[in-house]
Design a protein around this motif. Structure first.
Motif, short mmCIF file in Angstrom:
data_model
loop_
_atom_site.label_atom_id
_atom_site.label_comp_id
_atom_site.label_asym_id
_atom_site.label_seq_id
_atom_site.Cartn_x
_atom_site.Cartn_y
_atom_site.Cartn_z
N ASN A 198 -3.82 -33.57 26.38
CA ASN A 198 -3.06 -34.74 26.82
C ASN A 198 -1.72 -34.78 26.10
OD1 ASN A 198 -2.21 -37.28 27.73
ND2 ASN A 198 -3.19 -38.28 25.99
N TRP A 199 -0.65 -34.64 26.86
CA TRP A 199 0.70 -34.63 26.28
C TRP A 199 1.53 -35.82 26.77
CZ3 TRP A 199 1.08 -31.36 22.39
CH2 TRP A 199 0.23 -30.24 22.37
N ASN A 200 0.90 -36.78 27.42
CA ASN A 200 1.65 -37.92 27.96
C ASN A 200 2.13 -38.85 26.85
OD1 ASN A 200 1.00 -41.08 29.16
ND2 ASN A 200 2.54 -39.83 30.17
N ILE A 201 3.40 -39.14 26.85
CA ILE A 201 3.97 -40.16 25.96
C ILE A 201 4.67 -41.18 26.86
CG2 ILE A 201 5.69 -40.67 24.18
CD1 ILE A 201 5.07 -38.03 22.90
N PRO A 202 4.12 -42.39 26.97
CA PRO A 202 4.72 -43.38 27.86
C PRO A 202 6.10 -43.82 27.39
CG PRO A 202 2.45 -43.95 27.28
CD PRO A 202 2.88 -42.86 26.35
N ASP A 203 7.02 -43.90 28.32
CA ASP A 203 8.36 -44.41 28.02
C ASP A 203 8.34 -45.92 28.20
OD1 ASP A 203 10.99 -45.16 27.81
OD2 ASP A 203 11.77 -43.56 29.08
N GLY A 204 8.15 -46.61 27.08
CA GLY A 204 8.13 -48.06 27.14
C GLY A 204 7.00 -48.65 26.33
N TYR A 205 6.91 -49.95 26.40
CA TYR A 205 5.93 -50.70 25.63
C TYR A 205 4.62 -50.81 26.39
CZ TYR A 205 3.81 -54.55 23.11
OH TYR A 205 2.93 -55.32 22.39
N TYR A 206 3.50 -50.75 25.67
CA TYR A 206 2.20 -51.03 26.28
C TYR A 206 1.27 -51.58 25.20
CZ TYR A 206 0.64 -46.44 24.43
OH TYR A 206 0.33 -45.36 23.63
N THR A 207 0.16 -52.14 25.62
CA THR A 207 -0.84 -52.63 24.68
C THR A 207 -2.18 -51.95 24.95
OG1 THR A 207 -1.78 -54.49 25.94
CG2 THR A 207 0.26 -54.91 24.73
N VAL A 208 -3.01 -51.96 23.89
CA VAL A 208 -4.36 -51.41 23.99
C VAL A 208 -5.35 -52.56 23.77
CG1 VAL A 208 -5.99 -49.70 23.14
CG2 VAL A 208 -3.53 -49.22 23.09
N ASP A 209 -6.08 -52.89 24.83
CA ASP A 209 -7.13 -53.90 24.75
C ASP A 209 -8.41 -53.24 24.24
OD1 ASP A 209 -8.44 -56.31 25.04
OD2 ASP A 209 -8.17 -56.46 27.21
N ASP A 210 -9.38 -54.07 23.90
CA ASP A 210 -10.66 -53.58 23.39
C ASP A 210 -11.65 -53.46 24.54
OD1 ASP A 210 -12.93 -52.92 22.02
OD2 ASP A 210 -12.90 -54.65 20.66
N ALA A 211 -12.05 -52.22 24.85
CA ALA A 211 -12.97 -52.00 25.96
C ALA A 211 -14.30 -52.71 25.73
CB ALA A 211 -13.21 -50.50 26.15
N GLU A 212 -14.67 -52.91 24.46
CA GLU A 212 -15.96 -53.52 24.15
C GLU A 212 -15.91 -55.05 24.16
OE1 GLU A 212 -17.46 -49.86 21.28
OE2 GLU A 212 -15.90 -51.21 20.59
N HIS A 213 -14.72 -55.60 23.96
CA HIS A 213 -14.52 -57.06 24.02
C HIS A 213 -13.15 -57.35 24.62
CE1 HIS A 213 -18.06 -57.59 21.44
NE2 HIS A 213 -17.56 -56.66 20.66
N PRO A 214 -12.97 -57.07 25.91
CA PRO A 214 -11.63 -57.19 26.49
C PRO A 214 -11.14 -58.64 26.57
CG PRO A 214 -13.26 -56.72 28.20
CD PRO A 214 -13.97 -56.59 26.89
#
Length: 307
Positions: A198-214
């Motif tokens: 996996n070489w994807n680097i997103p151009d921009g802001y993002y967030t990571v939610d919790d898959a176990e407690h979204p």
């Protein structure tokens, strides 16, 4: 696009010799003591500063790094308590300086409504050497579980456990950088004896939610706040970010406790990991710092509107 790292043998996990070679190549490139510590100390007039631990890395670089927590003054058990963490990965500059900027500009205005606790630089050796790992080639952000081995993460766990607080929210400030592809993804694959795909680097802001407690509504509030400061990452041609399916615009999910991520270090029902992209041609380092502040402010406003 397979990149073979210069340390180790392809297909074989690193042993102690490879880790020692990696550590021997690391160099101090900037100063925690000049760039971060004075900013923490300057907050003493309006916040309480606690040293929660230290990293005794004299054998590595001749230094001992103090670890600090910053707390709002008018602390009250009736108010919700929020945690902000920065510098879990020391090389992610706006995570550290975003946490400090939040304290410098916004935290006091919220401290009549919430108890604010900020750990601005969890991995100061990583900050100085611009590294994701600690000197033992351990990723602190896979080490926040009870069996984690990174001292940086475990000292945070012990400190927070000792406080015996119920956290309402935790925002963990991170970056995704071009060096993830040039250095850290190939290095991790070499250490694991695998090949990175996996070489994807997103151009921009993002967030990571919790898959176990979204908590998708929190993520949306953060994205909406940050969008006023900088652009939000678009999905790749497969509809993903860093190989993960999009859950909503600018949001992916990770299983935080299973992976030992910092976002699982409390039992807070509201958790988000922020990711900015400082190498974007459309964003400056200053914008990235402002985006981190906007993320915390957006999260706080959401908390206060829903409690």
């Amino acid at each position: 696009m397979d990149k073979i790292y210069h340390i180790g043998t392809v297909g074989q996990p690193w042993g102690e010799a490879e880790k020692a070679q990696w550590l021997n190549e690391q160099r101090i490139k900037r100063s925690f003591f000049d760039e971060v510590l004075p900013a923490i100390e300057a907050l003493k007039t309006e916040f309480d500063i606690e040293q929660y631990g230290e990293l005794a890395y004299q054998a590595v670089c001749g230094k001992t790094y103090p670890l600090f927590a910053v707390k709002s003054r008018n602390w009250h058990s009736d108010k919700p308590t929020i945690l902000v963490t920065g510098g879990v990965h020391g090389y992610e500059t706006s995570g550290v300086h975003g946490a400090l900027r939040f304290l410098q500009t916004e935290a006091k205005a919220y401290s009549d409504k919430v108890n604010v606790l900020v750990l601005p630089c969890i991995s100061p050796w990583g900050y100085e050497t611009i590294n994701r790992w600690n000197p033992l080639a351990i990723d602190p952000n896979r080490s926040f579980g009870p069996n984690g081995t990174a001292t940086e993460a475990q000292q945070v766990r012990q400190y927070l456990h000792g406080l015996q607080l119920n956290f309402a929210m935790h925002i963990d400030l991170h970056e995704t950088t071009d060096s993830d592809n040039s250095e850290f993804r190939p290095a991790k694959a070499a250490q694991d004896g695998t090949i990175n795909k996996n070489w994807n680097i997103p151009d921009g802001y993002y967030t990571v939610d919790d898959a176990e407690h979204p908590c998708p509504a929190l993520q949306k509030a953060i994205i909406d706040s940050v969008a006023k400061v900088t652009h939000i990452a678009e999905p790749d041609e497969n509809g993903k970010l860093i190989g993960e399916p999009m859950q909503q615009p600018g949001v992916i999910n990770y299983a935080k406790a299973t992976l030992g991520l910092c976002g699982s270090v409390t039992d807070a029902p509201l958790v988000s990991t922020t990711e900015v992209y400082p190498d974007s041609p459309s964003a400056s380092p200053e914008q990235c710092i402002q985006a981190q502040v906007a993320a915390v402010v957006g999260a706080l406003d959401y908390l206060l509107q829903t409690k």
